[in-house]
Motif scaffolding. Structure first.
Motif, PDB file in Angstrom:
ATOM      1  N   SER A 150       0.857  -1.192   0.000  1.00 53.69           N
ATOM      2  CA  SER A 150       0.000   0.000   0.000  1.00 53.69           C
ATOM      3  C   SER A 150       0.887   1.232   0.000  1.00 53.69           C
ATOM      4  N   PRO A 151       0.357   2.366  -0.472  1.00 57.38           N
ATOM      5  CA  PRO A 151       1.141   3.606  -0.384  1.00 57.38           C
ATOM      6  C   PRO A 151       1.542   3.922   1.057  1.00 57.38           C
ATOM      7  N   TYR A 152       0.663   3.623   2.017  1.00 56.48           N
ATOM      8  CA  TYR A 152       1.028   3.840   3.418  1.00 56.48           C
ATOM      9  C   TYR A 152       2.304   3.071   3.765  1.00 56.48           C
ATOM     10  N   GLY A 153       2.288   1.785   3.454  1.00 54.85           N
ATOM     11  CA  GLY A 153       3.458   0.951   3.755  1.00 54.85           C
ATOM     12  C   GLY A 153       4.694   1.455   3.027  1.00 54.85           C
ATOM     13  N   ASN A 154       4.475   1.910   1.796  1.00 60.13           N
ATOM     14  CA  ASN A 154       5.596   2.421   1.024  1.00 60.13           C
ATOM     15  C   ASN A 154       6.191   3.670   1.673  1.00 60.13           C
ATOM     16  N   THR A 155       5.340   4.516   2.265  1.00 58.15           N
ATOM     17  CA  THR A 155       5.899   5.716   2.915  1.00 58.15           C
ATOM     18  C   THR A 155       6.817   5.316   4.074  1.00 58.15           C
ATOM     19  N   LYS A 156       6.500   4.213   4.748  1.00 63.27           N
ATOM     20  CA  LYS A 156       7.366   3.774   5.858  1.00 63.27           C
ATOM     21  C   LYS A 156       8.714   3.301   5.314  1.00 63.27           C
ATOM     22  N   GLN A 157       8.670   2.520   4.223  1.00 63.06           N
ATOM     23  CA  GLN A 157       9.934   2.046   3.634  1.00 63.06           C
ATOM     24  C   GLN A 157      10.772   3.214   3.126  1.00 63.06           C
ATOM     25  N   ILE A 158      10.113   4.116   2.382  1.00 61.01           N
ATOM     26  CA  ILE A 158      10.856   5.245   1.801  1.00 61.01           C
ATOM     27  C   ILE A 158      11.407   6.128   2.927  1.00 61.01           C
ATOM     28  N   SER A 159      10.628   6.329   3.967  1.00 57.20           N
ATOM     29  CA  SER A 159      11.087   7.178   5.077  1.00 57.20           C
ATOM     30  C   SER A 159      12.345   6.601   5.709  1.00 57.20           C
ATOM     31  N   GLU A 160      12.352   5.283   5.916  1.00 60.78           N
ATOM     32  CA  GLU A 160      13.556   4.659   6.482  1.00 60.78           C
ATOM     33  C   GLU A 160      14.758   4.933   5.575  1.00 60.78           C
ATOM     34  N   GLU A 161      14.535   4.826   4.256  1.00 62.38           N
ATOM     35  CA  GLU A 161      15.644   5.028   3.306  1.00 62.38           C
ATOM     36  C   GLU A 161      16.104   6.487   3.295  1.00 62.38           C
ATOM     37  N   ILE A 162      15.139   7.404   3.377  1.00 65.60           N
ATOM     38  CA  ILE A 162      15.492   8.831   3.391  1.00 65.60           C
ATOM     39  C   ILE A 162      16.408   9.123   4.589  1.00 65.60           C
ATOM     40  N   ILE A 163      16.037   8.589   5.745  1.00 65.49           N
ATOM     41  CA  ILE A 163      16.838   8.840   6.956  1.00 65.49           C
ATOM     42  C   ILE A 163      18.236   8.233   6.777  1.00 65.49           C
ATOM     43  N   GLU A 164      18.290   7.000   6.276  1.00 63.37           N
ATOM     44  CA  GLU A 164      19.583   6.336   6.100  1.00 63.37           C
ATOM     45  C   GLU A 164      20.461   7.091   5.102  1.00 63.37           C
ATOM     46  N   ASP A 165      19.878   7.510   3.989  1.00 62.56           N
ATOM     47  CA  ASP A 165      20.654   8.230   2.966  1.00 62.56           C
ATOM     48  C   ASP A 165      21.161   9.573   3.502  1.00 62.56           C
ATOM     49  N   TYR A 166      20.325  10.233   4.274  1.00 60.42           N
ATOM     50  CA  TYR A 166      20.692  11.561   4.791  1.00 60.42           C
ATOM     51  C   TYR A 166      21.872  11.430   5.761  1.00 60.42           C
ATOM     52  N   ILE A 167      21.799  10.408   6.596  1.00 60.31           N
ATOM     53  CA  ILE A 167      22.889  10.219   7.565  1.00 60.31           C
ATOM     54  C   ILE A 167      24.164   9.758   6.847  1.00 60.31           C
ATOM     55  N   LYS A 168      23.993   8.908   5.845  1.00 58.76           N
ATOM     56  CA  LYS A 168      25.153   8.477   5.035  1.00 58.76           C
ATOM     57  C   LYS A 168      25.835   9.654   4.354  1.00 58.76           C
ATOM     58  N   SER A 169      25.042  10.659   4.014  1.00 62.66           N
ATOM     59  CA  SER A 169      25.602  11.824   3.306  1.00 62.66           C
ATOM     60  C   SER A 169      26.436  12.711   4.237  1.00 62.66           C
TER      61      SER A 169
END
Ligand code: UFG
Length: 341
Positions: A150-169
């Motif tokens: 679902s788009p809801y579930g996808n927002t959780k996955q994408i949010s985790e990735e956004i946080i990880e990418d931001y910290i990696k940067s």
């Protein structure tokens, strides 16, 4: 001096219980909430439990200017717990842009402002939905992430990735991602609890409303699953246990520099209960019957999922302790309070 924590979505269900636990632990809390799915009276409930009224800003976290103003007017915020999000799976299928806009813009705005205002860490509300239908249970944090249903579930996955990418940067922040299983129940004082708008979509609020006579009967969505009694199995976790995990996570981020910048924890009990077992537990705990019938399966439901909470137990030093019958009693007491019984 007490550390100041911003709780987005702090008048909501899990948010309000977490505000209480943060205050009990000595933190100073600022809440931001747009009241889209909650009510400002929750602040009275929080105050009557802890004796402290949190600072409340009514604003939408997708409004970057309003967020900036909040940080300017409340200097010294050290950590954020981000609950502000739309959360109805079915609605997200109908209104995907609403979900992507609310959930992702909120997170991006917060992350963007953290370094500038010296905010050290963010605890993010993620979900076991990222695991999809598990290949095996119990499921730990190393299990594969499955395509979102679902788009809801996808927002959780994408949010985790956004946080990880931001910290990696190289962003100078830390984060703890908490993957909740199924939060239920209410504060034992009956001063705060879940307040679903309209017809509840989740099991326990529907169950308590059926028991209270507000709904004719609860429909058990399917009894032909490959589970011991045929109904779906979940890991139901008491909302106060869940709230306490956030306080521990926040303390760990703010006080310890020896930990990874991003950590992930499952928050569950480690015990799977079926829908029929949950109904039985409610009836046992309260002596009140739940009118119910067996119905069709609900589209998209996972058959069975429960947590392996070992990492949270050992590394975080947190364990779910409230017995299920106690949780059911609290859910019922809250329902009675809401219905004026
Ligand atoms: N159920 C019923 N009748 C109802 C409502 C629910 O039988 O009227 C059953 C469902 O089929 C499921 C169980 O009760 O087996 C729990 O359903 P919920 O809707 O309460 O919770 P879900 O496990 O479906 O969803 C929850 C959260 C989501 C999150 C998901 C992760 O609501 O936000 O867990 O798996 F994404």
């Amino acid at each position: 001096m007490k550390e100041k924590i911003l709780v987005t979505g702090g008048t909501g269900y899990i948010g309000s219980h977490t505000v209480v636990e943060l205050q009990n632990a000595g933190y100073e809390v600022v809440i931001i909430d747009n009241l889209s799915n909650s009510n400002a009276q929750v602040l009275d409930g929080i105050e009557s439990i802890t004796g402290i009224r949190p600072v409340f800003v009514e604003a939408d976290c997708t409004d970057a200017a309003a967020l900036r103003k909040l940080f300017e007017e409340n200097p010294g915020i050290k950590g954020i717990i981000n609950f502000a999000a739309s959360k109805a799976v079915g609605e997200s299928v109908q209104k995907p842009l609403l979900y992507y806009r609310n959930n992702l813009n909120t997170l991006i705005n917060l992350l963007d402002l953290m370094p500038e205002f010296g905010v050290k860490g963010i605890v993010f509300s993620s979900s076991c939905t990222v695991y999809g239908e598990p290949d095996a249970n119990p499921i730990d944090e190393t299990a594969p992430i499955k395509p979102a249903t679902s788009p809801y579930g996808n927002t959780k996955q994408i949010s985790e990735e956004i946080i990880e990418d931001y910290i990696k940067s190289g962003a100078p922040i830390k984060s703890i991602l908490l993957r909740y299983f199924n939060p239920i129940g209410a504060h034992p004082s009956s001063k705060i609890g879940e307040l679903p708008l309209g017809v509840p979509q989740n099991l326990v609020p529907y169950l308590t409303q059926a028991a209270a006579g507000i709904r004719k009967e609860l429909t058990v969505f399917g009894n032909d699953y490959n589970t011991p009694d045929g109904s779906c199995v979940r890991d139901y976790i008491d909302v106060v246990d869940l709230a306490k995990a956030h306080v521990i996570a926040m303390k760990r981020m703010l006080d310890r520099d020896d930990k990874d910048a991003v950590e992930i924890f499952n928050l569950g009990t480690g015990r799977g209960l079926s829908v029929l077992e949950l109904i039985a537990s409610f009836e046992r705990a309260t002596g009140v019957k739940v009118p119910h019938k067996i119905g069709e399966r609900r589209a998209g439901d996972i058959e069975k999922i429960w947590a392996d909470p070992k990492k949270a137990n050992e590394d975080l030093g947190w364990t779910a302790v409230v017995p299920i019958d106690e949780t059911m009693k609290n859910a019922w007491a809250w329902q009675c309070k809401v219905t004026g019984k």
